[in-house]
Design an enzyme around this catalytic site. Structure first.
Site, PDB file in Angstrom:
ATOM      1  N   ASP A   1       0.861  -1.186   0.000  1.00  0.00           N
ATOM      2  CA  ASP A   1       0.000   0.000   0.000  1.00  0.00           C
ATOM      3  C   ASP A   1       0.897   1.236   0.000  1.00  0.00           C
ATOM      4  O   ASP A   1       1.395   1.641   1.046  1.00  0.00           O
ATOM      5  CB  ASP A   1      -0.933   0.009   1.210  1.00  0.00           C
ATOM      6  CG  ASP A   1      -2.030   1.059   1.090  1.00  0.00           C
ATOM      7  OD1 ASP A   1      -1.744   2.159   0.562  1.00  0.00           O
ATOM      8  OD2 ASP A   1      -3.168   0.785   1.504  1.00  0.00           O
TER       9      ASP A   1
ATOM     10  N   THR B   1     -12.403  -8.819  -4.472  1.00  0.00           N
ATOM     11  CA  THR B   1     -13.663  -8.283  -3.957  1.00  0.00           C
ATOM     12  C   THR B   1     -13.665  -6.753  -4.033  1.00  0.00           C
ATOM     13  O   THR B   1     -14.560  -6.115  -3.476  1.00  0.00           O
ATOM     14  CB  THR B   1     -13.872  -8.695  -2.487  1.00  0.00           C
ATOM     15  OG1 THR B   1     -12.786  -8.180  -1.697  1.00  0.00           O
ATOM     16  CG2 THR B   1     -13.937 -10.198  -2.336  1.00  0.00           C
ATOM     17  N   ALA B   2     -12.668  -6.192  -4.707  1.00  0.00           N
ATOM     18  CA  ALA B   2     -12.506  -4.736  -4.706  1.00  0.00           C
ATOM     19  C   ALA B   2     -13.313  -4.095  -5.823  1.00  0.00           C
ATOM     20  O   ALA B   2     -14.413  -3.579  -5.587  1.00  0.00           O
ATOM     21  CB  ALA B   2     -11.034  -4.375  -4.812  1.00  0.00           C
TER      22      ALA B   2
ATOM     23  N   ASP C   1     -15.755 -11.384  -7.231  1.00  0.00           N
ATOM     24  CA  ASP C   1     -17.042 -10.834  -6.799  1.00  0.00           C
ATOM     25  C   ASP C   1     -17.412  -9.561  -7.548  1.00  0.00           C
ATOM     26  O   ASP C   1     -18.536  -9.077  -7.427  1.00  0.00           O
ATOM     27  CB  ASP C   1     -16.979 -10.552  -5.285  1.00  0.00           C
ATOM     28  CG  ASP C   1     -18.297 -10.100  -4.706  1.00  0.00           C
ATOM     29  OD1 ASP C   1     -19.297 -10.836  -4.869  1.00  0.00           O
ATOM     30  OD2 ASP C   1     -18.353  -9.019  -4.089  1.00  0.00           O
TER      31      ASP C   1
ATOM     32  N   GLU D   1     -21.214  -5.033 -14.860  1.00  0.00           N
ATOM     33  CA  GLU D   1     -22.144  -5.653 -13.913  1.00  0.00           C
ATOM     34  C   GLU D   1     -23.577  -5.253 -14.250  1.00  0.00           C
ATOM     35  O   GLU D   1     -23.850  -4.065 -14.429  1.00  0.00           O
ATOM     36  CB  GLU D   1     -21.794  -5.231 -12.477  1.00  0.00           C
ATOM     37  CG  GLU D   1     -20.429  -5.717 -12.019  1.00  0.00           C
ATOM     38  CD  GLU D   1     -20.079  -5.333 -10.598  1.00  0.00           C
ATOM     39  OE1 GLU D   1     -20.933  -4.730  -9.908  1.00  0.00           O
ATOM     40  OE2 GLU D   1     -18.951  -5.634 -10.149  1.00  0.00           O
TER      41      GLU D   1
ATOM     42  N   HIS E   1     -21.178  -9.415  -6.625  1.00  0.00           N
ATOM     43  CA  HIS E   1     -20.845  -8.204  -5.870  1.00  0.00           C
ATOM     44  C   HIS E   1     -21.524  -8.201  -4.492  1.00  0.00           C
ATOM     45  O   HIS E   1     -22.176  -7.229  -4.102  1.00  0.00           O
ATOM     46  CB  HIS E   1     -21.254  -6.957  -6.660  1.00  0.00           C
ATOM     47  CG  HIS E   1     -20.451  -5.741  -6.301  1.00  0.00           C
ATOM     48  ND1 HIS E   1     -20.040  -4.810  -7.225  1.00  0.00           N
ATOM     49  CD2 HIS E   1     -19.969  -5.292  -5.109  1.00  0.00           C
ATOM     50  CE1 HIS E   1     -19.364  -3.840  -6.630  1.00  0.00           C
ATOM     51  NE2 HIS E   1     -19.301  -4.115  -5.338  1.00  0.00           N
ATOM     52  N   ILE E   2     -21.335  -9.293  -3.753  1.00  0.00           N
ATOM     53  CA  ILE E   2     -21.995  -9.433  -2.447  1.00  0.00           C
ATOM     54  C   ILE E   2     -21.015  -9.663  -1.306  1.00  0.00           C
ATOM     55  O   ILE E   2     -21.441  -9.924  -0.175  1.00  0.00           O
ATOM     56  CB  ILE E   2     -23.049 -10.562  -2.463  1.00  0.00           C
ATOM     57  CG1 ILE E   2     -22.496 -11.876  -3.064  1.00  0.00           C
ATOM     58  CG2 ILE E   2     -24.271 -10.132  -3.232  1.00  0.00           C
ATOM     59  CD1 ILE E   2     -21.658 -12.694  -2.161  1.00  0.00           C
ATOM     60  N   ALA E   3     -19.725  -9.564  -1.547  1.00  0.00           N
ATOM     61  CA  ALA E   3     -18.758  -9.869  -0.495  1.00  0.00           C
ATOM     62  C   ALA E   3     -18.980  -9.026   0.746  1.00  0.00           C
ATOM     63  O   ALA E   3     -18.825  -9.497   1.873  1.00  0.00           O
ATOM     64  CB  ALA E   3     -17.330  -9.682  -1.010  1.00  0.00           C
ATOM     65  N   GLY E   4     -19.342  -7.772   0.560  1.00  0.00           N
ATOM     66  CA  GLY E   4     -19.530  -6.884   1.705  1.00  0.00           C
ATOM     67  C   GLY E   4     -20.958  -6.785   2.196  1.00  0.00           C
ATOM     68  O   GLY E   4     -21.249  -5.973   3.078  1.00  0.00           O
TER      69      GLY E   4
END
Length: 308
Positions: free
Chosen positions: A173, A233-234, A259, A264, A283-286
């Site tokens: 990062d 998942t980003a 994800d 989409e 797109h459901i990881a979170g």
């Protein structure tokens, strides 16, 4: 005059009801896909609450002259024109950290089942093929290296769970200062090449920008260990979808869980269709029952504070 809030995507009902006690609330979870109706609703709206399907762009903002704040039920802001919001004096409020636990659990669970290799075995077992010898070569998480690209709140949550599994945690990062206390719990990689070469699991947790489009492509996948796994998942666009398919079909990459996608919903003729050892979710990881409550209540509170 009572201020108006438009909510164009799904939100926890309790949070919606809390807003109704003080504001005029228009709640329609499908409004994101009804652009003309959304534009009309925003003509006299003071607040807007969205997820990732609502495109809060220049055209939409141009007709929302009273708008003061946009609440994002999540953390990614790619669907919101932040520069235009800033010029119009519209505050953009993401739900930073509120869904980190949900994403972290998704990543760890995917890492474990992808390394074990049994995620795709149900059909074979049901047909009596009994692939026990093949699946006996799965890997344990303990002792493996979890490589995290993007070490913000979500990446740090992933790191903590990985450490609880006795995994070695490394991260890249360039934005997070080297003096940040989060680095106490992870090895700071100097560059992405070093991270990819050392990883047993690569997981992405950074926003999409033009600069990091196709951050993971043929070259990056080629320098990873044979048998490594990848989890995204980003945001779609961080991983080259054709390159991912090539790596999976060749066996260079053992497995992947994705994800998020460049488009989409995923089109029926996507290159990702029928790819081996690839697990896809929409797109459901979170998004869990618990995270939806946390995210919704946080944004309801913040929007109410701005408008009050």
């Amino acid at each position: 005059m009572t201020k108006k809030i438009v909510i164009s995507e799904f939100m926890d009902e309790a949070a919606v009801d809390s807003l109704r006690t003080s504001f005029d609330v228009l709640y329609d979870p499908e409004l994101a896909l009804q652009r003309p109706a959304l534009a009309r609703a925003l003509q006299d709206a003071d607040g807007l609450i969205v997820r990732n399907r609502t495109q809060v762009d220049r055209d939409l903002l141009a007709g929302a002259g009273k708008l003061v704040a946009v609440g994002r039920l999540g953390v990614g802001l790619e669907n919101i024109d932040q520069d235009c919001c800033a010029r119009q004096g519209v505050a953009v409020i993401p739900a930073v950290g509120a869904n980190a636990a949900a994403v972290a659990e998704y990543v760890i669970s995917m890492a474990m089942v992808l390394m074990r290799g049994f995620l795709f075995s149900s059909a074979s077992v049901a047909q009596g093929l009994w692939p026990r010898a093949q699946l006996a070569s799965g890997l344990e998480a303990a002792g493996k290296t979890m490589a995290i690209v993007g070490f913000g709140s979500v990446g740090q949550s992933v790191g903590k769970l990985a450490q609880a599994m006795n995994m070695r945690v490394i991260a890249y990062d360039p934005v997070l200062p080297s003096t940040h206390p989060a680095w106490i719990n992870a090895v700071r990689c100097p560059d992405l090449d070093a991270l990819f070469r050392a990883a047993d699991v690569v997981t992405l947790h950074l926003p999409f920008t033009p600069e990091n489009a196709n951050l993971v492509s043929d070259r990056e996948l080629a320098i990873m260990k044979k048998g490594a796994v990848l989890i995204n998942t980003a945001r779609g666009g961080l991983v080259s979808e054709p390159a991912l398919v090539r790596a999976l079909r060749s066996g260079m990459l053992a497995a992947a869980a994705v994800d998020v996608f460049e488009q989409e919903p995923l089109p029926a003729d996507s290159v990702l269709a029928d790819c081996p050892n690839l697990f896809l979710t929409p797109h459901i990881a979170g998004v869990t029952q618990e995270s939806n409550v946390r995210v919704s209540s946080l944004i309801a509170q913040r929007i109410a504070e701005v408008l009050s």
